[in-house]
Scaffold this active site. Structure first.
Site, PDB file in Angstrom:
ATOM      1  N   ASP A   1       0.734  24.936 -16.735  1.00 51.18           N
ATOM      2  CA  ASP A   1       1.837  25.562 -14.961  1.00 51.18           C
ATOM      3  C   ASP A   1       1.313  23.741 -14.556  1.00 51.18           C
ATOM      4  O   ASP A   1       0.464  23.094 -14.112  1.00 51.18           O
ATOM      5  CB  ASP A   1       0.119  25.797 -14.683  1.00 51.18           C
ATOM      6  CG  ASP A   1      -0.179  27.220 -14.882  1.00 51.18           C
ATOM      7  OD1 ASP A   1       0.827  27.936 -15.602  1.00 51.18           O
ATOM      8  OD2 ASP A   1      -0.888  27.987 -14.413  1.00 51.18           O
TER       9      ASP A   1
ATOM     10  N   ASP B   1       1.042  39.024 -11.884  1.00 53.15           N
ATOM     11  CA  ASP B   1      -0.067  38.441 -11.314  1.00 53.15           C
ATOM     12  C   ASP B   1      -1.257  39.468 -11.179  1.00 53.15           C
ATOM     13  O   ASP B   1      -0.489  39.886 -10.680  1.00 53.15           O
ATOM     14  CB  ASP B   1      -0.153  37.197 -10.571  1.00 53.15           C
ATOM     15  CG  ASP B   1       0.202  35.736 -11.314  1.00 53.15           C
ATOM     16  OD1 ASP B   1       0.277  35.252 -12.262  1.00 53.15           O
ATOM     17  OD2 ASP B   1       0.875  35.436 -10.251  1.00 53.15           O
TER      18      ASP B   1
END
Length: 258
Positions: free
Chosen positions: A11, A130
């Site tokens: 990330d 997600d």
């Protein structure tokens, strides 16, 4: 059993690899190009780079970073975050990425999946999802889709969205559990299994990996084709060769580490 893939997720926020717990309290860890190169040398199968703030900040992905990764890494890698349209997909692929991951954009404009699959092939289009447990009425699976880095609930059922994305042309689904993210307590096996059973494309399990046994569990019981790891390697708890050795010892077929 087909060979299972080990994927490291990086990330990226403000040019640095960052990691949090349940999408919160992130800390910066290092340079994404150097860290990606290290994992490549250790024998990881694939890499994923997510610009976690690009969509929320309404800006394009750092294409210079993608080019820099491609110069040092010679395994498949995918890129997500800040993909706004077909031109952005093309730019990322021309910069050296093998796959493009779409998440918030796909939820807001599902047709981008179809457009990308037609232009570049299903194998290039990864749906990043997600999801979080919910008791919201009408969501039969018990899991709700979120966008903008887990900040915005969409009222969409995770299983229904997975099926729709595959119908549109997604060639792979990366299922990230917000509840398990960064906890190192294990993957969300139930969510992963439901999606793996619902679609006929590879499913990547993401969120919660802390030990090689967690990967064994999600491969054997979650139906995953690949396992995404982050914290367990970013903090030096495990190296790629050790993880693969653990998987092999448990009877999980993996490509040998370098």
């Amino acid at each position: 059993m087909l060979t299972k893939r080990l994927i490291v997720c990086l990330d990226v926020r403000n040019g640095k690899v960052t990691k949090g717990v349940k999408f919160k309290e992130n800390v910066d860890l290092g340079d994404p190009v150097e860290m990606g190169s290290k994992y490549y040398r250790e024998g990881v199968d694939e890499l994923v780079f997510y610009d976690i703030m690009a969509s929320a900040e309404k800006r394009p992905i750092d294409i210079a970073m993608v080019r820099a990764v491609a110069r040092k890494v010679f395994i498949p890698f995918s890129v997500g975050g800040g993909i706004r349209n077909l031109d952005d997909m093309r730019e990322v692929l021309l910069a050296g990425a093998e796959k493009v991951s779409v998440n918030s954009l796909a939820v807001q404009n599902p047709d981008i999946i179809r457009q990308g699959a037609r232009a570049f092939g299903n194998q290039c289009i990864v749906l990043g999802m997600d999801a979080k447990k919910t008791d919201l009425p009408g969501l039969a699976s018990g899991y709700e889709v979120f966008v903008q880095g887990g900040r915005k609930a969409m009222g969409i059922d995770a299983i229904a969205w997975a099926k729709q994305a595959v119908t549109l042309g997604a060639g792979e689904i990366c299922v990230n559990s917000i509840d398990a993210d960064g906890t190192k307590d294990g993957y969300e096996i139930n969510l992963t299994r439901m999606i793996a059973d619902a679609v006929d494309v590879p499913v990547i399990a993401s969120g919660g990996a802390g030990t090689p046994d967690h990967l064994v569990d999600v491969f054997k019981n979650g139906g995953a084709d690949a396992g995404l790891v982050a914290s367990m390697v970013h903090y030096g708890t495990y190296a790629i060769p050790a993880i693969k050795a653990g998987l092999s010892a448990a009877g999980i077929p993996v490509r040998a580490a370098i």
